[in-house]
Write an enzyme that holds these catalytic residues in place. Structure first.
Site, PDB file in Angstrom:
ATOM      1  N   GLU A   1     -92.055 -23.895 -17.549  1.00  0.00           N
ATOM      2  CA  GLU A   1     -94.085 -23.471 -17.881  1.00  0.00           C
ATOM      3  C   GLU A   1     -93.801 -25.156 -17.927  1.00  0.00           C
ATOM      4  O   GLU A   1     -94.269 -26.542 -18.145  1.00  0.00           O
ATOM      5  CB  GLU A   1     -93.582 -24.696 -19.922  1.00  0.00           C
ATOM      6  CG  GLU A   1     -95.019 -24.027 -20.785  1.00  0.00           C
ATOM      7  CD  GLU A   1     -95.104 -24.312 -22.194  1.00  0.00           C
ATOM      8  OE1 GLU A   1     -95.971 -24.350 -22.640  1.00  0.00           O
ATOM      9  OE2 GLU A   1     -93.968 -24.640 -22.646  1.00  0.00           O
TER      10      GLU A   1
ATOM     11  N   LYS B   1     -94.912 -20.188 -18.394  1.00  0.00           N
ATOM     12  CA  LYS B   1     -95.855 -19.753 -19.266  1.00  0.00           C
ATOM     13  C   LYS B   1     -96.576 -20.838 -18.293  1.00  0.00           C
ATOM     14  O   LYS B   1     -95.883 -22.044 -18.183  1.00  0.00           O
ATOM     15  CB  LYS B   1     -95.336 -19.786 -20.305  1.00  0.00           C
ATOM     16  CG  LYS B   1     -96.454 -20.469 -21.710  1.00  0.00           C
ATOM     17  CD  LYS B   1     -95.881 -20.536 -22.375  1.00  0.00           C
ATOM     18  CE  LYS B   1     -96.257 -20.778 -23.801  1.00  0.00           C
ATOM     19  NZ  LYS B   1     -95.895 -20.960 -25.670  1.00  0.00           N
TER      20      LYS B   1
END
Length: 295
Positions: free
Chosen positions: A176, A213
């Site tokens: 992420e 992400k």
């Protein structure tokens, strides 16, 4: 690695619920739920209250695998139980929802326009416990605030280095590198970020699997090539501070990108709501995020 969970995450319809607020973000999450800091006097009481909030969400009939593929947990939540079962076991066995664990320890100071992850000192022990708790994958967050090529390279290299350590434990890492939605050069940051991610994906062994992400991109469908990469199980989007409706509208313009929302998921949920009010509001939110995720 659980093959049924892997297949569900790769090809199932739905989104990931992010229930992983931790540390400094927990008081804010509780406050938005209507539980003020004056209600508790120490961390244990605070984490008990946030576990009660998450339990209420997870046990809600609206929190259903028809719409939700997975849920990201905070370490303290993984180590607590719901109806006598470890939270991850409850999610999978009772709800058919794939459990993930947030493993990062927060962000370092801003350098080169980015915030790297702080060192994760107990990572090996935490991953071992996650495997024992039947967790499928992990999540770790860095932040990109400026289109600084060197900083973005460092973010992505750190993410993949830790991600390989996680994969070696039999878990699927969610990488992420969040681009700040308020960045003045957000699109340029995304362009640099994608090239760095593609570079790291090209270095992976053929059997290595990761998830990504990412912030909802400035240019629609910008991450289509990442979504189709054979190493990538799924690309999910964070709400990043957008209000629920705006996050859904933007997500719906990006085909194949699914939500992994936190604030946008819990928006409008309050401790003093009746169960009917709570479940109705949660159900409406979940269905709207689901619709935006299946475009």
């Amino acid at each position: 690695m659980n093959t049924a969970q892997l297949n569900r995450m790769h090809s199932g319809k739905g989104f990931i619920a992010a229930l992983d607020q931790s540390g400094g973000s927990t008081p804010k999450a509780l406050s938005q739920y209507g539980v003020e800091e004056s209600t508790y006097t120490n961390d244990e009481e605070m984490y008990t209250l946030v576990h009660e909030m998450r339990t209420r969400i997870i046990k809600s009939p609206s929190f259903d695998s028809e719409y939700i593929l997975g849920a990201i947990l905070f370490e303290n939540t993984m180590d607590r139980k719901i109806d006598g079962q470890w939270t991850a076991d409850y999610l999978w066995e009772k709800k058919n929802i794939v459990p993930f664990l947030k493993v990062d320890k927060g962000l370092a100071d801003l350098v080169n326009g980015v915030q790297l992850m702080k060192p994760i000192s107990n990572l090996d022990e935490l991953l071992t416990r996650a495997v024992e708790r039947n967790v499928f994958g992990t999540k770790m967050r860095s932040v990109i605030k400026e289109a600084n090529a060197e900083g973005i390279r460092q973010v992505v290299e750190q993410q993949f280095e830790v991600g390989l350590q996680i994969f070696a434990k039999g878990l699927v890492p969610i990488i992420e590198p969040e681009v700040d939605i308020y960045s003045s050069d957000k699109q340029k940051s995304e362009e640099i970020l994608k090239e760095e991610i593609k570079k790291q994906l090209s270095l992976l062994g053929k059997d290595v699997k990761v998830m990504l992400k990412l912030s909802i991109p400035t240019v629609n469908d910008f991450y289509t090539d990442l979504i189709s990469d054979p190493h990538v199980v799924r690309v999910v989007a964070l709400s990043g501070g957008y209000a629920q409706k705006e996050a859904n509208d933007k997500l719906a313009q990006n085909h194949g990108l699914i939500a992994s929302f936190s604030r946008a998921l819990s928006e409008g949920l309050f401790a003093n709501q009746s169960d009917d009010e709570f479940n109705t509001k949660l159900g409406k939110t979940i269905k709207e995020i689901y619709q935006a995720s299946i475009t």
